[in-house]
Structures are given as structure tokens and as C-alpha cells.
Design a protein around this motif. Structure first.
Motif, PDB file in Angstrom:
ATOM      1  N   SER A  43      -1.227   5.133   4.776  1.00 45.49           N
ATOM      2  CA  SER A  43      -2.609   5.526   4.494  1.00 45.49           C
ATOM      3  C   SER A  43      -2.990   5.263   3.044  1.00 45.49           C
ATOM      4  CB  SER A  43      -2.834   6.994   4.849  1.00 45.49           C
ATOM      5  OG  SER A  43      -2.013   7.831   4.049  1.00 45.49           O
ATOM      6  N   SER A  44      -2.011   5.088   2.157  1.00 42.14           N
ATOM      7  CA  SER A  44      -2.317   4.794   0.755  1.00 42.14           C
ATOM      8  C   SER A  44      -2.354   3.289   0.478  1.00 42.14           C
ATOM      9  CB  SER A  44      -1.307   5.478  -0.176  1.00 42.14           C
ATOM     10  OG  SER A  44      -0.020   4.952   0.007  1.00 42.14           O
ATOM     11  N   SER A  45      -2.240   2.480   1.517  1.00 44.96           N
ATOM     12  CA  SER A  45      -2.360   1.022   1.342  1.00 44.96           C
ATOM     13  C   SER A  45      -3.784   0.672   0.917  1.00 44.96           C
ATOM     14  CB  SER A  45      -2.032   0.297   2.648  1.00 44.96           C
ATOM     15  OG  SER A  45      -0.687   0.461   2.994  1.00 44.96           O
ATOM     16  N   SER A  46      -3.911  -0.452   0.233  1.00 42.99           N
ATOM     17  CA  SER A  46      -5.230  -0.938  -0.171  1.00 42.99           C
ATOM     18  C   SER A  46      -5.303  -2.426   0.130  1.00 42.99           C
ATOM     19  CB  SER A  46      -5.452  -0.676  -1.667  1.00 42.99           C
ATOM     20  OG  SER A  46      -4.582  -1.505  -2.426  1.00 42.99           O
ATOM     21  N   GLU A  47      -6.384  -3.058  -0.285  1.00 42.32           N
ATOM     22  CA  GLU A  47      -6.491  -4.502  -0.047  1.00 42.32           C
ATOM     23  C   GLU A  47      -5.480  -5.281  -0.879  1.00 42.32           C
ATOM     24  OE1 GLU A  47     -10.115  -5.902  -2.884  1.00 42.32           O
ATOM     25  OE2 GLU A  47     -10.666  -4.685  -1.137  1.00 42.32           O
ATOM     26  N   ASN A  48      -4.946  -4.663  -1.939  1.00 39.22           N
ATOM     27  CA  ASN A  48      -3.980  -5.341  -2.807  1.00 39.22           C
ATOM     28  C   ASN A  48      -2.529  -4.958  -2.525  1.00 39.22           C
ATOM     29  OD1 ASN A  48      -6.093  -6.598  -4.222  1.00 39.22           O
ATOM     30  ND2 ASN A  48      -6.339  -4.784  -5.510  1.00 39.22           N
TER      31      ASN A  48
END
Length: 185
Positions: A167-172
Motif C-alpha cells: 500500500s506504500s508503493s508509488s509510481e516510482n
């Protein structure tokens, strides 16, 4: 009785039983969410914090363990808000893709003026998950996100939550791993 008639009666009976079971399951889930909203209210003492988190793009894996717990979390009902107080230490070991390690620690300090911890702010329960916002200073700052914590145990004396660190993933960054947080009364 004819065989076709028996077969139709059996099929109708099985279908009716399926409908009854399905409606019971649905109301059980609603009841669990309502029971969770009532059972979670009050003050809890943090007794366990463990986390493993890997960021694919950097190849770094972090293993974190909490300790020196003197930290409480309170769930209020009107408004549905989380108050935290106290402190705990998180020991972190970072390992890179070359198997080199670095260790450090940080301390979570929380009081009525500065709320810190995994779960802070407004809360709700949806499908047996505790829903909060994860943020550093403001709930809608860049990098904040809705945090869904699976309630894996909630009794009168124990609350155990499981967080999928993706859930803490981002586009980067692509993050994997799991965090467990346990409280007792």
C-alpha cells in the motif's frame, strides 16, 4: 414419486439452502464490522511491532522490530478518531542487493500535540479492515495514502493488525512486505 419430481425437489431444496447460507454469510460480515467498531473502542497498549519491507527499484530490504513500548492508542467513537500517547523504539536493519547491511533506530514519540505511529487520525472499519490515513504531518500531504490494516484478531484483550506494505508503493517505487502491530488492554 417419479424420479423427475424427486430430482426437482432436491434441486429446489439445495437452492433454498444455498440462499439461506449466502444471506447468513452476508449478515455475519455486517455484524462482524459492527462488532469490530464497538469492540475496538477504548485504549490499547502496544506490545509488538514487526515489519519486513522490500523496495524493488533499490533492492533494499528493511527488517524492523519495535521495543521499549510505552505507547497507547485510543479509539474514540464520536468522532471516530485515534489518539496516541507515549513512545517506542524501532530497530531497523537495511540490507542491499549485495548483502551489505546497515542498522539504525528511530523513536516514535506521541502526545496530544504531536500524533505519531502507524495508526493515527480518523478511522473506520470496512470488510474487517481498519481504515486510516498514513501521513507524516498532514493527512493530504504528498506521499500520504489510505492505510488498510486487516484485523486478524480482535478480542476483549487483544488487537492484532496486518498491513500489506504494498500500500506504500508509488509510481516510482514498488514495495512488498508485511507489518504486524499487536495491542493489548
Amino acid at each position: 414419486m417419479k424420479s423427475k419430481t424427486k430430482h426437482s425437489i432436491i434441486k429446489s431444496t439445495i437452492f433454498c439452502l444455498f440462499l439461506i447460507i449466502a444471506s447468513c454469510s452476508s449478515s455475519d460480515n455486517e455484524t462482524n464490522s459492527q462488532n469490530f467498531e464497538t469492540a475496538i473502542l477504548g485504549t490499547w497498549n502496544l506490545i509488538e511491532y514487526t515489519s519486513t519491507r522490500t523496495t524493488a527499484e533499490t533492492g533494499i530490504t528493511e527488517t524492523s522490530n519495535g521495543g521499549d513500548f510505552n505507547y497507547t492508542i485510543e479509539f474514540t467513537n464520536n468522532p471516530k478518531f485515534i489518539n496516541t500517547n507515549g513512545s517506542y523504539v524501532v530497530d531497523v536493519i537495511q540490507t542491499n542487493s549485495q548483502n551489505q547491511s546497515n542498522s539504525f533506530f528511530y523513536q516514535i514519540n506521541s502526545n496530544e500535540n504531536q500524533q505519531e505511529g502507524v495508526h493515527i487520525g480518523e478511522w473506520s472499519i470496512n470488510n474487517n479492515n481498519l481504515i486510516t490515513r498514513f501521513y507524516d504531518i498532514e493527512p493530504n500531504e504528498p506521499g500520504s495514502y489510505e492505510l488498510s490494516s486487516q484485523i486478524i484478531e480482535l478480542t476483549n484483550n487483544r488487537l492484532k493488525l496486518k498491513i500489506d506494505n504494498a500500500s506504500s508503493s508509488s509510481e516510482n517505487y514498488t514495495v512488498t512486505g508485511t507489518t504486524y502491530v499487536t495491542y493489548e488492554r
